[in-house]
Write a protein that holds these residues in place. Structure first.
Motif, PDB file in Angstrom:
ATOM      1  N   MET A 133      47.177  36.284  44.007  1.00 49.80           N
ATOM      2  CA  MET A 133      45.854  35.974  43.515  1.00 49.80           C
ATOM      3  C   MET A 133      45.790  34.573  42.970  1.00 49.80           C
ATOM      4  N   ALA A 134      45.163  33.783  43.673  1.00 51.30           N
ATOM      5  CA  ALA A 134      45.119  32.388  43.298  1.00 51.30           C
ATOM      6  C   ALA A 134      44.031  32.120  42.252  1.00 51.30           C
ATOM      7  N   LEU A 135      42.864  32.643  42.515  1.00 47.91           N
ATOM      8  CA  LEU A 135      41.744  32.418  41.594  1.00 47.91           C
ATOM      9  C   LEU A 135      41.562  33.600  40.646  1.00 47.91           C
ATOM     10  N   PRO A 136      41.192  33.336  39.434  1.00 49.38           N
ATOM     11  CA  PRO A 136      41.019  34.364  38.413  1.00 49.38           C
ATOM     12  C   PRO A 136      39.957  35.386  38.786  1.00 49.38           C
ATOM     13  N   ASP A 137      38.987  35.001  39.576  1.00 55.76           N
ATOM     14  CA  ASP A 137      37.932  35.958  39.912  1.00 55.76           C
ATOM     15  C   ASP A 137      37.960  36.314  41.384  1.00 55.76           C
ATOM     16  N   SER A 138      39.166  36.298  41.935  1.00 55.73           N
ATOM     17  CA  SER A 138      39.299  36.638  43.343  1.00 55.73           C
ATOM     18  C   SER A 138      38.967  38.107  43.542  1.00 55.73           C
ATOM     19  N   VAL A 139      38.774  38.471  44.770  1.00 52.71           N
ATOM     20  CA  VAL A 139      38.467  39.859  45.086  1.00 52.71           C
ATOM     21  C   VAL A 139      39.579  40.766  44.569  1.00 52.71           C
ATOM     22  N   TYR A 140      40.782  40.353  44.752  1.00 50.34           N
ATOM     23  CA  TYR A 140      41.920  41.151  44.292  1.00 50.34           C
ATOM     24  C   TYR A 140      41.838  41.385  42.799  1.00 50.34           C
ATOM     25  N   GLN A 141      41.549  40.326  42.069  1.00 46.38           N
ATOM     26  CA  GLN A 141      41.501  40.439  40.624  1.00 46.38           C
ATOM     27  C   GLN A 141      40.456  41.466  40.207  1.00 46.38           C
ATOM     28  N   ARG A 142      39.331  41.452  40.900  1.00 43.48           N
ATOM     29  CA  ARG A 142      38.267  42.399  40.565  1.00 43.48           C
ATOM     30  C   ARG A 142      38.713  43.813  40.893  1.00 43.48           C
ATOM     31  N   ILE A 143      39.405  43.962  41.987  1.00 44.19           N
ATOM     32  CA  ILE A 143      39.900  45.287  42.375  1.00 44.19           C
ATOM     33  C   ILE A 143      40.887  45.791  41.324  1.00 44.19           C
ATOM     34  N   TYR A 144      41.806  44.933  40.937  1.00 51.20           N
ATOM     35  CA  TYR A 144      42.805  45.340  39.949  1.00 51.20           C
ATOM     36  C   TYR A 144      42.140  45.704  38.627  1.00 51.20           C
ATOM     37  N   SER A 145      41.171  44.935  38.221  1.00 51.35           N
ATOM     38  CA  SER A 145      40.483  45.215  36.962  1.00 51.35           C
ATOM     39  C   SER A 145      39.821  46.578  37.002  1.00 51.35           C
ATOM     40  N   THR A 146      39.222  46.878  38.122  1.00 51.94           N
ATOM     41  CA  THR A 146      38.544  48.164  38.273  1.00 51.94           C
ATOM     42  C   THR A 146      39.534  49.312  38.265  1.00 51.94           C
ATOM     43  N   VAL A 147      40.600  49.155  39.004  1.00 47.78           N
ATOM     44  CA  VAL A 147      41.620  50.200  39.079  1.00 47.78           C
ATOM     45  C   VAL A 147      42.226  50.457  37.702  1.00 47.78           C
ATOM     46  N   ARG A 148      42.404  49.378  36.954  1.00 50.49           N
ATOM     47  CA  ARG A 148      42.973  49.516  35.604  1.00 50.49           C
ATOM     48  C   ARG A 148      42.074  50.349  34.698  1.00 50.49           C
ATOM     49  N   ARG A 149      40.787  50.440  35.018  1.00 50.84           N
ATOM     50  CA  ARG A 149      39.853  51.170  34.162  1.00 50.84           C
ATOM     51  C   ARG A 149      39.837  52.662  34.462  1.00 50.84           C
ATOM     52  N   ILE A 150      40.540  53.078  35.475  1.00 50.25           N
ATOM     53  CA  ILE A 150      40.550  54.506  35.779  1.00 50.25           C
ATOM     54  C   ILE A 150      41.262  55.238  34.649  1.00 50.25           C
ATOM     55  N   PRO A 151      40.568  56.164  34.017  1.00 51.72           N
ATOM     56  CA  PRO A 151      41.158  56.886  32.890  1.00 51.72           C
ATOM     57  C   PRO A 151      42.300  57.795  33.311  1.00 51.72           C
ATOM     58  N   SER A 154      38.753  56.996  44.786  1.00 53.93           N
ATOM     59  CA  SER A 154      39.113  56.733  46.179  1.00 53.93           C
ATOM     60  C   SER A 154      38.987  55.239  46.480  1.00 53.93           C
ATOM     61  N   TYR A 155      39.611  54.832  47.549  1.00 57.09           N
ATOM     62  CA  TYR A 155      39.544  53.429  47.966  1.00 57.09           C
ATOM     63  C   TYR A 155      38.081  53.050  48.187  1.00 57.09           C
ATOM     64  N   GLY A 156      37.367  53.939  48.814  1.00 55.10           N
ATOM     65  CA  GLY A 156      35.969  53.678  49.086  1.00 55.10           C
ATOM     66  C   GLY A 156      35.185  53.538  47.791  1.00 55.10           C
ATOM     67  N   GLN A 157      35.536  54.351  46.830  1.00 51.94           N
ATOM     68  CA  GLN A 157      34.865  54.303  45.544  1.00 51.94           C
ATOM     69  C   GLN A 157      35.061  52.936  44.904  1.00 51.94           C
ATOM     70  N   ILE A 158      36.277  52.476  44.886  1.00 46.35           N
ATOM     71  CA  ILE A 158      36.578  51.160  44.324  1.00 46.35           C
ATOM     72  C   ILE A 158      35.814  50.082  45.084  1.00 46.35           C
ATOM     73  N   ALA A 159      35.846  50.203  46.394  1.00 47.94           N
ATOM     74  CA  ALA A 159      35.186  49.203  47.228  1.00 47.94           C
ATOM     75  C   ALA A 159      33.699  49.133  46.916  1.00 47.94           C
ATOM     76  N   ARG A 160      33.107  50.269  46.606  1.00 48.88           N
ATOM     77  CA  ARG A 160      31.680  50.254  46.307  1.00 48.88           C
ATOM     78  C   ARG A 160      31.398  49.710  44.930  1.00 48.88           C
ATOM     79  N   MET A 161      32.339  49.826  44.040  1.00 52.49           N
ATOM     80  CA  MET A 161      32.153  49.290  42.703  1.00 52.49           C
ATOM     81  C   MET A 161      32.353  47.790  42.700  1.00 52.49           C
ATOM     82  N   THR A 219      35.960  45.914  50.744  1.00 50.31           N
ATOM     83  CA  THR A 219      35.901  47.103  51.576  1.00 50.31           C
ATOM     84  C   THR A 219      37.115  47.974  51.262  1.00 50.31           C
ATOM     85  N   PRO A 220      37.060  49.221  51.684  1.00 51.69           N
ATOM     86  CA  PRO A 220      38.185  50.121  51.444  1.00 51.69           C
ATOM     87  C   PRO A 220      39.505  49.530  51.926  1.00 51.69           C
TER      88      PRO A 220
END
Length: 108
Positions: free
Chosen positions: A1-19, A25-32, A37-38
């Motif tokens: 992840m080169a940029l702080p707001d890269s797609v990956y970073q957003r994905i990781y941030s979202t995944v980290r919020r899973i209680p 699901s992958y699709g769920q994350i992708a929609r958030m 995409t999944p």
DNA sequence: AGATTGACTGCAT
DNA sequence: CATGCAGCCAATC
């Protein structure tokens, strides 16, 4: 992840919020995460560096089952981690998404 | 710069 | 339920 707001970073941030005790699901994350995409989610997980705090094990496929991955035995590890969080797999190796599915910022 | 690949999903057959 | 195909987009070669 080169940029702080890269797609990956957003994905990781979202995944980290899973209680704990929930899965998404992958699709769920992708929609958030808009603009992804999944496949990107799965790819991001595959590219995930070891030691990250991302709860990647809480990400499963659309059927509530742990997805096979390119390398090794990660799937088994993932399943064990989820079971330790109290989730129960049925005899088909699937989770009850109606029960464990993560309702992102939505009052159940 | 073009082709290939991938921890996915949905619809059609 | 098994297969096939399309859509989606970044990383890699």
């Amino acid at each position: 992840m080169a940029l702080p707001d890269s797609v990956y970073q957003r994905i990781y941030s979202t995944v980290r919020r899973i209680p704990r005790g929930r899965v998404a699901s992958y699709g769920q994350i992708a929609r958030m995460v808009r603009g992804t995409t999944p496949r990107m989610v799965g790819y991001a997980m595959a590219a995930l560096p070891e030691g990250s705090r991302v709860s990647w094990h809480r990400v499963v496929n659309h059927g509530g089952e742990v997805s096979a991955r390119a390398a090794g035995d990660g799937a088994v590890v993932q399943r064990v981690l989820l079971e330790k969080e109290g989730l129960v797999f049925d005899r088909s190796g699937r989770l009850d998404l109606a029960r464990y599915g993560w309702k992102a910022r939505v009052a159940r």
